[in-house]
Write a protein that holds these residues in place. Structure first.
Motif, mmCIF file in Angstrom:
data_model
loop_
_atom_site.group_PDB
_atom_site.id
_atom_site.type_symbol
_atom_site.label_atom_id
_atom_site.label_comp_id
_atom_site.label_asym_id
_atom_site.label_seq_id
_atom_site.Cartn_x
_atom_site.Cartn_y
_atom_site.Cartn_z
ATOM 1 N N PHE A 7 0.870 -1.173 0.000
ATOM 2 C CA PHE A 7 0.000 0.000 0.000
ATOM 3 C C PHE A 7 0.906 1.222 0.000
ATOM 4 O O PHE A 7 1.893 1.269 0.730
ATOM 5 N N GLU A 8 0.541 2.209 -0.813
ATOM 6 C CA GLU A 8 1.359 3.411 -0.891
ATOM 7 C C GLU A 8 0.476 4.646 -0.809
ATOM 8 O O GLU A 8 -0.685 4.628 -1.207
ATOM 9 N N SER A 9 1.061 5.687 -0.264
ATOM 10 C CA SER A 9 0.439 7.004 -0.309
ATOM 11 C C SER A 9 1.528 7.994 -0.709
ATOM 12 O O SER A 9 2.708 7.751 -0.479
ATOM 13 N N LEU A 10 1.106 9.060 -1.317
ATOM 14 C CA LEU A 10 2.030 10.137 -1.675
ATOM 15 C C LEU A 10 2.066 11.134 -0.525
ATOM 16 O O LEU A 10 1.058 11.350 0.153
ATOM 17 N N ALA A 20 -3.425 7.812 7.691
ATOM 18 C CA ALA A 20 -3.035 7.040 8.878
ATOM 19 C C ALA A 20 -4.164 6.120 9.333
ATOM 20 O O ALA A 20 -3.922 4.962 9.697
ATOM 21 N N GLY A 21 -5.394 6.609 9.308
ATOM 22 C CA GLY A 21 -6.538 5.801 9.744
ATOM 23 C C GLY A 21 -6.738 4.552 8.882
ATOM 24 O O GLY A 21 -6.753 3.435 9.409
ATOM 25 N N PRO A 22 -6.889 4.711 7.572
ATOM 26 C CA PRO A 22 -7.062 3.516 6.734
ATOM 27 C C PRO A 22 -5.871 2.557 6.792
ATOM 28 O O PRO A 22 -6.060 1.338 6.843
ATOM 29 N N PHE A 23 -4.652 3.090 6.797
ATOM 30 C CA PHE A 23 -3.484 2.200 6.873
ATOM 31 C C PHE A 23 -3.494 1.407 8.183
ATOM 32 O O PHE A 23 -3.221 0.212 8.200
ATOM 33 N N ASP A 24 -3.823 2.072 9.283
ATOM 34 C CA ASP A 24 -3.866 1.387 10.569
ATOM 35 C C ASP A 24 -4.965 0.325 10.577
ATOM 36 O O ASP A 24 -4.765 -0.791 11.052
ATOM 37 N N PHE A 25 -6.117 0.655 10.036
ATOM 38 C CA PHE A 25 -7.238 -0.289 9.989
ATOM 39 C C PHE A 25 -6.900 -1.496 9.111
ATOM 40 O O PHE A 25 -7.146 -2.646 9.492
ATOM 41 N N ILE A 26 -6.339 -1.259 7.944
ATOM 42 C CA ILE A 26 -5.947 -2.343 7.038
ATOM 43 C C ILE A 26 -4.919 -3.253 7.712
ATOM 44 O O ILE A 26 -4.981 -4.475 7.596
ATOM 45 N N ASP A 88 0.438 -2.273 -4.966
ATOM 46 C CA ASP A 88 -0.819 -2.962 -5.224
ATOM 47 C C ASP A 88 -1.981 -1.988 -5.089
ATOM 48 O O ASP A 88 -2.944 -2.053 -5.839
ATOM 49 N N TYR A 89 -1.868 -1.085 -4.122
ATOM 50 C CA TYR A 89 -2.918 -0.110 -3.851
ATOM 51 C C TYR A 89 -2.290 1.253 -3.582
ATOM 52 O O TYR A 89 -1.303 1.351 -2.860
ATOM 53 N N LEU A 90 -2.894 2.295 -4.143
ATOM 54 C CA LEU A 90 -2.455 3.667 -3.898
ATOM 55 C C LEU A 90 -3.598 4.391 -3.211
ATOM 56 O O LEU A 90 -4.728 4.394 -3.702
ATOM 57 N N LEU A 91 -3.322 4.990 -2.059
ATOM 58 C CA LEU A 91 -4.322 5.738 -1.301
ATOM 59 C C LEU A 91 -4.047 7.228 -1.451
ATOM 60 O O LEU A 91 -2.940 7.693 -1.177
#
Length: 151
Positions: A7-10, A20-26, A88-91
């Protein structure tokens, strides 16, 4: 076989909780967390066997810390645009849409991953940021309803 999922974010001025919320939940569904639960008798071996290794990356043009939009948080990128692993996923987290514009290299990065068929997720006003790349032209998208009028 254990699968690695990236999972990546820019890194730009987005609201901290939007990434931070979605990454922590995932991460709660990760193999590492399942193994921890198993060590306390709360998770079965079959759950561990089905869990993936999740890796979270924060991508920027440089490895210099970037200030986020809220609460004075700063984030140190894990990778640059040039050395980021295949995702695989970009947030795309939500920035202030009235004044936001992605750097040109970010737009190229996003479009490259879209062309490769990778999933792009957005939170809050992240859909407006993604729309600014042209990838949502002619498509429906969901955005924070508070920001609807300014979009």
């Amino acid at each position: 076989m254990v699968q690695d999922v990236h999972f990546e974010s820019l890194v730009y001025k987005y609201q901290t909780m939007n990434v931070a919320g979605p990454f922590d939940f995932i991460n709660l569904a990760s193999r590492r967390v399942a193994e921890y639960g198993h060590s306390h008798g709360a998770v079965s071996q079959s759950t561990i066997d089905a869990a993936h290794n999740f890796h979270f990356h924060h991508i920027s043009e440089t490895l210099d810390a970037g200030e986020l939009m809220s609460s004075g948080f700063k984030i140190t990128p894990t990778d640059t645009l040039d050395d980021a692993p295949e995702l695989d996923y970009l947030l795309i987290g939500g920035p202030m849409p009235e004044t936001f514009e992605f750097p040109a290299r970010y737009v190229e990065f996003i479009k490259h991953h879209h062309a490769a068929g990778k999933t792009i997720l957005t939170t809050c006003t992240g859909a407006a940021a993604l729309a600014s790349t042209g990838l949502l032209d002619g498509k429906n998208a969901t955005v924070n309803n508070v920001e609807y009028k300014c979009l």
